[in-house]
Structure formats: C-alpha cells, structure tokens
Design an enzyme around this catalytic site. Structure first.
Site, PDB file in Angstrom:
ATOM      1  N   GLU A   1      72.109  27.659 121.923  1.00  0.00           N
ATOM      2  CA  GLU A   1      71.439  26.443 121.443  1.00  0.00           C
ATOM      3  C   GLU A   1      70.460  25.926 122.496  1.00  0.00           C
ATOM      4  O   GLU A   1      69.350  25.512 122.178  1.00  0.00           O
ATOM      5  CB  GLU A   1      72.469  25.368 121.069  1.00  0.00           C
ATOM      6  CG  GLU A   1      71.799  24.063 120.653  1.00  0.00           C
ATOM      7  CD  GLU A   1      72.485  23.326 119.519  1.00  0.00           C
ATOM      8  OE1 GLU A   1      73.535  23.771 119.042  1.00  0.00           O
ATOM      9  OE2 GLU A   1      71.933  22.290 119.111  1.00  0.00           O
TER      10      GLU A   1
ATOM     11  N   ASP B   1      80.128  20.537 120.445  1.00  0.00           N
ATOM     12  CA  ASP B   1      79.969  20.879 119.027  1.00  0.00           C
ATOM     13  C   ASP B   1      80.422  22.307 118.761  1.00  0.00           C
ATOM     14  O   ASP B   1      81.133  22.592 117.789  1.00  0.00           O
ATOM     15  CB  ASP B   1      78.507  20.724 118.605  1.00  0.00           C
ATOM     16  CG  ASP B   1      77.971  19.328 118.863  1.00  0.00           C
ATOM     17  OD1 ASP B   1      78.788  18.412 119.091  1.00  0.00           O
ATOM     18  OD2 ASP B   1      76.744  19.151 118.842  1.00  0.00           O
TER      19      ASP B   1
ATOM     20  N   SER C   1      73.863  23.099 113.231  1.00  0.00           N
ATOM     21  CA  SER C   1      73.428  24.150 114.161  1.00  0.00           C
ATOM     22  C   SER C   1      74.638  24.828 114.805  1.00  0.00           C
ATOM     23  O   SER C   1      74.685  26.061 114.909  1.00  0.00           O
ATOM     24  CB  SER C   1      72.478  23.596 115.226  1.00  0.00           C
ATOM     25  OG  SER C   1      73.086  22.562 115.943  1.00  0.00           O
TER      26      SER C   1
ATOM     27  N   ALA D   1      72.242  16.054 109.443  1.00  0.00           N
ATOM     28  CA  ALA D   1      72.978  14.881 108.971  1.00  0.00           C
ATOM     29  C   ALA D   1      74.106  14.504 109.920  1.00  0.00           C
ATOM     30  O   ALA D   1      74.939  13.671 109.595  1.00  0.00           O
ATOM     31  CB  ALA D   1      73.519  15.129 107.577  1.00  0.00           C
ATOM     32  N   GLY D   2      74.142  15.105 111.081  1.00  0.00           N
ATOM     33  CA  GLY D   2      75.074  14.640 112.102  1.00  0.00           C
ATOM     34  C   GLY D   2      76.385  15.380 112.174  1.00  0.00           C
ATOM     35  O   GLY D   2      77.213  15.068 113.023  1.00  0.00           O
TER      36      GLY D   2
ATOM     37  N   TYR E   1      66.919  13.136 124.681  1.00  0.00           N
ATOM     38  CA  TYR E   1      68.266  13.622 125.036  1.00  0.00           C
ATOM     39  C   TYR E   1      68.305  14.139 126.473  1.00  0.00           C
ATOM     40  O   TYR E   1      69.156  13.732 127.279  1.00  0.00           O
ATOM     41  CB  TYR E   1      68.672  14.729 124.059  1.00  0.00           C
ATOM     42  CG  TYR E   1      70.073  15.290 124.260  1.00  0.00           C
ATOM     43  CD1 TYR E   1      71.136  14.866 123.466  1.00  0.00           C
ATOM     44  CD2 TYR E   1      70.331  16.256 125.227  1.00  0.00           C
ATOM     45  CE1 TYR E   1      72.406  15.388 123.635  1.00  0.00           C
ATOM     46  CE2 TYR E   1      71.603  16.777 125.406  1.00  0.00           C
ATOM     47  CZ  TYR E   1      72.637  16.342 124.608  1.00  0.00           C
ATOM     48  OH  TYR E   1      73.903  16.864 124.774  1.00  0.00           O
TER      49      TYR E   1
ATOM     50  N   GLU F   1      81.143  10.163 123.393  1.00  0.00           N
ATOM     51  CA  GLU F   1      79.754  10.542 123.087  1.00  0.00           C
ATOM     52  C   GLU F   1      78.918  10.508 124.359  1.00  0.00           C
ATOM     53  O   GLU F   1      79.043   9.582 125.168  1.00  0.00           O
ATOM     54  CB  GLU F   1      79.207   9.543 122.061  1.00  0.00           C
ATOM     55  CG  GLU F   1      78.263  10.150 121.075  1.00  0.00           C
ATOM     56  CD  GLU F   1      78.946  11.156 120.138  1.00  0.00           C
ATOM     57  OE1 GLU F   1      78.935  12.366 120.466  1.00  0.00           O
ATOM     58  OE2 GLU F   1      79.461  10.738 119.094  1.00  0.00           O
ATOM     59  N   HIS F   2      78.081  11.511 124.507  1.00  0.00           N
ATOM     60  CA  HIS F   2      77.216  11.657 125.684  1.00  0.00           C
ATOM     61  C   HIS F   2      78.028  11.691 126.978  1.00  0.00           C
ATOM     62  O   HIS F   2      77.656  11.094 127.978  1.00  0.00           O
ATOM     63  CB  HIS F   2      76.151  10.555 125.731  1.00  0.00           C
ATOM     64  CG  HIS F   2      75.038  10.799 124.761  1.00  0.00           C
ATOM     65  ND1 HIS F   2      74.041  11.728 124.999  1.00  0.00           N
ATOM     66  CD2 HIS F   2      74.779  10.292 123.527  1.00  0.00           C
ATOM     67  CE1 HIS F   2      73.206  11.751 123.971  1.00  0.00           C
ATOM     68  NE2 HIS F   2      73.642  10.897 123.056  1.00  0.00           N
TER      69      HIS F   2
HETATM   70  C1  GLA Z   1      74.804  16.505 120.638  1.00  0.00           C
HETATM   71  C2  GLA Z   1      75.106  17.640 121.618  1.00  0.00           C
HETATM   72  C3  GLA Z   1      76.508  17.520 122.191  1.00  0.00           C
HETATM   73  C4  GLA Z   1      76.755  16.117 122.751  1.00  0.00           C
HETATM   74  C5  GLA Z   1      76.333  15.044 121.738  1.00  0.00           C
HETATM   75  C6  GLA Z   1      76.432  13.658 122.317  1.00  0.00           C
HETATM   76  O1  GLA Z   1      75.625  16.605 119.508  1.00  0.00           O
HETATM   77  O2  GLA Z   1      74.973  18.899 120.975  1.00  0.00           O
HETATM   78  O3  GLA Z   1      76.720  18.499 123.179  1.00  0.00           O
HETATM   79  O4  GLA Z   1      76.120  15.940 123.981  1.00  0.00           O
HETATM   80  O5  GLA Z   1      75.013  15.249 121.282  1.00  0.00           O
HETATM   81  O6  GLA Z   1      77.763  13.352 122.583  1.00  0.00           O
END
Ligand code: GLA
Length: 311
Positions: free
Chosen positions: A127, A139, A99, A94-95, A188, A29-30
């Site tokens: 996006e 994503d 999108s 909702a994660g 972000y 993540e990130h």
């Molecule tokens: C969002 C962004 C992704 C990624 C995550 C964090 O979902 O769209 O590209 O950076 O946050 O891992």
C-alpha cells in the site's frame, strides 16, 4: 525437462482464489504508525479475487484503480504477473478499508502458506508503494487476522495481538460522510511526521488515544457500554482538536449520531479528512438509530480474517 512454454501454459490453467474482509477500527486512531496499540475488527464485507499467471499484471473490476495495489502486493510477494478478477461488497472509499481487503485477498490467493503477520506486513509495504502514503499496519493486519466475535488488540510495535470478545448486544454502525478523498490527497504523511517529531498537540492525541484503547478494552471486558460510548466521544474530540483530522461535515454527523436513539457513542474512523464515522449502537435499536440518522447506515458484524483457518 518440460519446456518453458509447457510450464507457462500449465501456470495459466491454474486458477487461484482469495477472499478477505474489510475492517473497522473501534479505537486507536493515528497511533499505529507510531508503534501504539489499536483495536480494529475484521467485518463481514468481503473482496474476492481469482487469478492466473499471465504475460503482464491486469485487473478486471467494477471499481477502478486496483491495478497499482494488485501489482504492488504481487511484487512484494515475488509473484510473477497475474490476470486478476475482483468482486467485492466492501464499498470503496467508505472507510472500511477496501484497499486492505483487496491487498489481503490477493496475498492469501497467491501465498496462502504465509504466516498472517508476514502477509499483513507485505500488504502494508504494497500500500505504501502503490500510494506513497506511509500507512501503518492496522488495516492489513485486521483483514488478515481478525476473529469473528472479537476485536483485535494489536501492539503495532511488536505485532503481538490478542482477540478481545466483542459483545453480541452491540451493533457496529458505519456511516459514510459522503466526503471522499484518496489518502494521497490528504495531509496524512504530514500528520505522521508531526507526531513523530513530537509536536505537542499531536503527541497529546497519541498519548491520550493509547490510554483510551486500554480503557476501552477494560470497559469491553466489564461490559460497561456507557463507558465505551464516552471513550468514543473523547477519541473524536481528540482527533478533531488535537490531531486535526476531522471536518465540519464529519463533526456534524458525529454529533447527530451522539444524539440518536440507541447510540452509545460515535467518532470519526480511519484516516479522517472526511470518510466515515463509526457508532456503537444497541443491537435492538438499530432501526430507530438508522431512521434518526436519515441516511445509509452500514451495520456490520465482526468476521474472521483471510488468514484465519479455524472456521
Ligand atoms: C488509515 C491507515 C492506517 C491508520 C489509520 C488511522 O486507515 O491505513 O494504517 O494509520 O488511517 O488510524
């Protein structure tokens, strides 16, 4: 030579369709926007679109806000304006990346001939344009090229990827914290800048998270589910303390999941600042887990991405 009007009328009659899944991120993540490795999977919730050429871009959907995304991806793909209808069982905000599912569904509808990688990159740019948020490619890539029965180990620097088998005994649970936010309202971009600038705490998260992705793949291959759980917990702690993208409400939900029956581990998932958590749960203990969480749990299975044709 057919007249322009004749061509337009024919284009309007031609209806295209596209369908793309949401995604989860198992770990990593990130780190995508820093060229790190990530381990997402496409999941069995889908957005479906149909469209035809029109005077201007339009979107018909139960969920507001889709027009900016649809127009942005259309423009990335050099499409003329389209009238687009959307139906979806990917819950918004909702994660699980509603999108990305929308963007990739339009991309595969308008340009089914594109290589999935190029489609994912076009959707990422769309996006970024639609929201002003400098998102990574994870994503969109998962929605385009995920594989049923697998997670995708994706190197975001080279876009090389490998499908890693996902054990059938594990259930993927996504739990909405109820704390919703549009990414544009979150820090972000600020986190991204701090990490790119090498700010020590942010960097510590990035380096440790990338190591955890590799360890997670080893544990999947070795079917060491306890180890998977430990890595999820460590990922959460790092996102909470070093990257600082969690919230007290999400921390409480993650801790509740850690203690729930059948749960190997859980962590905040996606961009954070609220949103959803991911838990890996023993498949046979799904109902005990859900009952003990005492709120809606979305169980999902891995799925093929929109650009995967070998069904
Ligand atoms: C969002 C962004 C992704 C990624 C995550 C964090 O979902 O769209 O590209 O950076 O946050 O891992």
């Amino acid at each position: 030579m057919p007249s322009d009007e004749g061509r337009d009328a024919r284009a309007r009659l031609f209806e295209w369709r596209g369908r793309a899944p949401g995604r989860v991120n198992l770990i990593g993540e990130h780190v995508d926007y820093l060229g790190g490795v990530v381990l997402p999977a496409a999941v069995d919730r889908y957005t479906e679109v149909t469209g035809h050429a029109a005077e201007e871009w339009s979107v018909e959907s139960d969920v507001p806000g889709g027009l900016a995304y649809v127009r942005a991806v259309g423009e990335e793909l050099a499409s003329r304006p389209q009238a687009v209808k959307v139906t979806s069982d990917v819950p918004p905000a909702a994660g699980i990346s509603s999108s990305a599912a929308l963007l990739v569904a339009v991309a595969v509808g308008v340009r089914p001939d594109l290589p999935g990688r190029d489609a994912a990159l076009a959707c990422q740019r769309a996006e970024q344009h639609a929201t002003g948020v400098q998102v990574g490619v994870m994503d969109q890539f998962a929605s385009a090229l995920g594989r049923r029965g697998h997670a995708l180990l994706l190197d975001c620097a080279t876009l090389a990827y490998k499908a890693v088998p996902f054990p059938g005994e594990l259930a993927i649970a996504v739990i909405d914290s109820g704390e919703h936010r549009s990414l544009a309202e979150t820090p972000y971009n600020e986190r991204r800048r701090e990490a790119e600038a090498g700010e020590p705490k942010r960097r510590r998260h990035v380096d440790s998270e990338i190591a955890r992705v590799h360890a997670f793949v080893d544990a999947l291959e070795g079917r060491d589910f306890e180890r998977l759980g430990t890595l999820l917990k460590e990922s959460h702690q790092s996102l909470r303390d070093d990257f600082e993208v969690s919230t007290p409400n999400v921390d409480a939900l993650v801790e509740k999941a850690w203690a729930a029956p059948g749960c190997y581990g859980a962590r905040i998932m996606g961009a954070g600042f609220g949103g959803s958590i991911l838990a890996l749960v023993e498949r046979d203990r799904r109902s005990d887990f859900a009952e003990s969480m005492g709120r809606g749990v979305l169980f999902c299975s891995t799925a093929d991405g929109a650009y995967v044709t070998s069904k």
